[in-house]
Structure formats: structure tokens, C-alpha cells
Design an enzyme around this catalytic site. Sequence first.
Site, mmCIF file in Angstrom:
data_model
loop_
_atom_site.group_PDB
_atom_site.id
_atom_site.type_symbol
_atom_site.label_atom_id
_atom_site.label_comp_id
_atom_site.label_asym_id
_atom_site.label_seq_id
_atom_site.Cartn_x
_atom_site.Cartn_y
_atom_site.Cartn_z
ATOM 1 N N ASN A 7 -6.201 -56.429 39.070
ATOM 2 C CA ASN A 7 -5.010 -57.114 38.557
ATOM 3 C C ASN A 7 -3.969 -56.053 38.161
ATOM 4 O OD1 ASN A 7 -3.184 -58.142 36.551
ATOM 5 N ND2 ASN A 7 -4.445 -59.965 36.410
ATOM 6 N N HIS A 10 -0.054 -55.223 34.680
ATOM 7 C CA HIS A 10 0.415 -54.290 33.652
ATOM 8 C C HIS A 10 1.081 -53.041 34.215
ATOM 9 C CE1 HIS A 10 -0.721 -57.051 30.690
ATOM 10 N NE2 HIS A 10 -1.957 -57.116 31.168
ATOM 11 N N HIS A 43 -0.406 -62.278 38.266
ATOM 12 C CA HIS A 43 -0.159 -63.519 37.535
ATOM 13 C C HIS A 43 1.350 -63.693 37.424
ATOM 14 C CE1 HIS A 43 -1.109 -66.022 33.626
ATOM 15 N NE2 HIS A 43 -0.326 -66.666 34.485
ATOM 16 N N ARG A 45 3.811 -65.422 35.747
ATOM 17 C CA ARG A 45 3.887 -66.279 34.565
ATOM 18 C C ARG A 45 5.204 -67.047 34.533
ATOM 19 N NH1 ARG A 45 0.148 -65.187 30.124
ATOM 20 N NH2 ARG A 45 1.497 -66.617 29.050
ATOM 21 N N ARG A 49 7.062 -62.408 32.352
ATOM 22 C CA ARG A 49 7.050 -61.246 31.445
ATOM 23 C C ARG A 49 6.573 -59.962 32.139
ATOM 24 N NH1 ARG A 49 2.155 -62.868 27.462
ATOM 25 N NH2 ARG A 49 3.524 -64.614 27.075
ATOM 26 N N GLU A 70 -2.433 -65.819 40.339
ATOM 27 C CA GLU A 70 -2.746 -66.675 39.193
ATOM 28 C C GLU A 70 -1.494 -67.442 38.832
ATOM 29 O OE1 GLU A 70 -4.053 -64.190 36.046
ATOM 30 O OE2 GLU A 70 -5.767 -63.457 37.154
ATOM 31 N N THR A 101 -3.945 -64.750 28.629
ATOM 32 C CA THR A 101 -4.589 -66.049 28.821
ATOM 33 C C THR A 101 -5.765 -66.199 27.856
ATOM 34 O OG1 THR A 101 -4.118 -65.593 31.133
ATOM 35 C CG2 THR A 101 -5.300 -67.619 30.665
ATOM 36 N N GLU A 151 -13.575 -69.244 38.137
ATOM 37 C CA GLU A 151 -13.559 -67.917 37.514
ATOM 38 C C GLU A 151 -13.921 -68.127 36.047
ATOM 39 O OE1 GLU A 151 -10.734 -64.997 38.624
ATOM 40 O OE2 GLU A 151 -10.710 -64.087 36.638
ATOM 41 N N HIS A 192 -11.408 -61.327 32.655
ATOM 42 C CA HIS A 192 -10.707 -61.266 31.376
ATOM 43 C C HIS A 192 -11.382 -60.316 30.390
ATOM 44 C CE1 HIS A 192 -7.256 -62.657 29.152
ATOM 45 N NE2 HIS A 192 -7.955 -62.257 28.110
HETATM 46 N N1 PXP Z 1 -8.618 -63.258 35.505
HETATM 47 C C1 PXP Z 1 -7.719 -64.158 35.039
HETATM 48 C C2 PXP Z 1 -7.805 -65.554 35.515
HETATM 49 C C3 PXP Z 1 -6.703 -63.754 34.137
HETATM 50 O O1 PXP Z 1 -5.820 -64.659 33.674
HETATM 51 C C4 PXP Z 1 -6.617 -62.405 33.760
HETATM 52 C C5 PXP Z 1 -5.521 -61.962 32.852
HETATM 53 O O2 PXP Z 1 -4.297 -62.154 33.478
HETATM 54 C C6 PXP Z 1 -7.556 -61.504 34.302
HETATM 55 C C7 PXP Z 1 -8.567 -61.969 35.146
HETATM 56 C C8 PXP Z 1 -7.516 -60.053 33.973
HETATM 57 O O3 PXP Z 1 -7.761 -59.857 32.636
HETATM 58 P P1 PXP Z 1 -7.657 -58.398 32.013
HETATM 59 O O4 PXP Z 1 -6.260 -57.919 32.225
HETATM 60 O O5 PXP Z 1 -8.005 -58.584 30.592
HETATM 61 O O6 PXP Z 1 -8.646 -57.526 32.762
#
Ligand code: PXP
Length: 240
Positions: A7, A10, A43, A45, A49, A70, A101, A151, A192
Site C-alpha cells: 500500500n 503514505h 486507497h 479516500r 487526503r 480501496e 480505517t 480482507e 491493517h
Molecule cells: N488493508 C486495508 C483494507 C486498509 O484500509 C489499509 C489502510 O489503508 C491497509 C490494508 C494498510 O494498512 P497499514 O497502512 O496500516 O499497513
Amino acid sequence: MKRLGVNIDHVATIRNARGEYHPDPFFAAKFAKKSGANSITIHLREDRRHISDNDAKRICSIKNLLVNLEISTNPKMINSALKLNPNFICIVPEKRKEITTEGGLNLKKNKSKLKKIILRFKKKGIRTSLFINPSFEDIRLSKNLKAECVEIHTGKISNLVKSKKNHSKELKKIKKCSVLAFNLGLEVHAGHGLDYKTTKLLAKINEISEFNIGHYIVGESVFYGLSKVIKNFRKIIKKK
Ligand code: PXP
């Protein structure tokens, strides 16, 4: 073989801190793939953001890159997702003021809405997963809603491990839910809050086939580089 979805939200957070162009999530997506990511998760959003519409459009157009988008159930977001046409979609709950989330979807409350959304994605050949808390009821509901994957939200176990509290009950719950989902024919993903430690614990669950990890990978990359961190996670996932 277990897969790693990286992901890159960030990377966009860092870029946006300056409101300029660097670091570019488009480049991060390509680089992560080259470093061993099986797919890229973004994601989009409602408040934009981190990932922007333009980021999503550019990333979804990269050839031979599997993108997992996402998205919330907001009708505008669903239409955007259909236009972007990613390979995979993970439907997530979204609250405007949350930092990230916070939990899984409320499937019971959103049953008919989700059923229609999943059908629309299915018609376009998009694999859909539902982001849920580890609960038998939500697993069974996901199957009834005809999602292809679930998930499992791993925020709780991640927090327990990080704060050195007993996590065995939560781990057992995730294991049992993964077995049930797998036996019902659902593909099981986890995501997550995952770091090396929690991923190592969860990688022992045979039924989990995909991990989606973001914040820790980007954070750890500050010290060791994106390529190295992705390779470390790949090793953990492979080893079991
Ligand atoms: N999976 C889903 C469905 C999420 O919403 C997120 C956060 O956007 C992640 C995985 C990744 O989470 P993290 O950034 O905490 O590793």
C-alpha cells in the site's frame, strides 16, 4: 504462494506535505513491483487526503501491474472506481475524521447496497473483497453477498502485539475465521497495522493468501529503503 500487496498511500502523504510532486506514488508503484510486490494497493479516500484522482488514474494505467483499489460505498466513489477499472477492489468503511480505517464494514446494515456494488464490479471482471472484522457472521454474510474475497482487519492483533499484550485469543479468532472463509470458497486476505512481527504470526495461517501492508513499509523504508523492506516482507511471508 502467499502474495504481498504494498500500500503506497503514505508515499502520497509525504508528497502532499509539501504540496509538490515528490515523492511520486506512480514511481513508487513501479518501484515496489520491481522490488517484489505482487500488487499495489491504493486507497482513494473521499477527502483525497493522500492518493489523488490523478495518482489513481496514472497508477491504474501502468501495464502489467496488479492494482487493488480501496474504496468506500459512496456512489460517487463507486463510479470513480468503475472508471478507473483496477484489477481488484477492496470495499472499506470510511469516516471523515478517522486517522485511518478503524474497523471492518458493517455488512448487516449495508447488505443490499453491497450486493449491488459487488455485482457491478463483477460484471466488469473486477475481483472484489470486503474489509471485515474477524467474525464468523461477517464471513458468512460476505459469502452470501457473493464477494470473492474477504480482507480481515488485523488492527486489533497488531495493537496487542505492539503493546506487548496477550494476543493469543485474537490470533485464534483470525485463524478460525480464515479457515471458515477458506472452506466457504472465499479468498482470505489480511491487512491493517501489520509490521514484521504480526506478519510473521499471521503468515503461519495457511488459509491467508494475501497481505496488504502500507504504513510500516513506507516508515521502515526511511531507514532501510523500499526495496529492502519489501524483500524482508516477502521472506517472512514465504517462510511461514
Ligand atoms: N488493508 C486495508 C483494507 C486498509 O484500509 C489499509 C489502510 O489503508 C491497509 C490494508 C494498510 O494498512 P497499514 O497502512 O496500516 O499497513
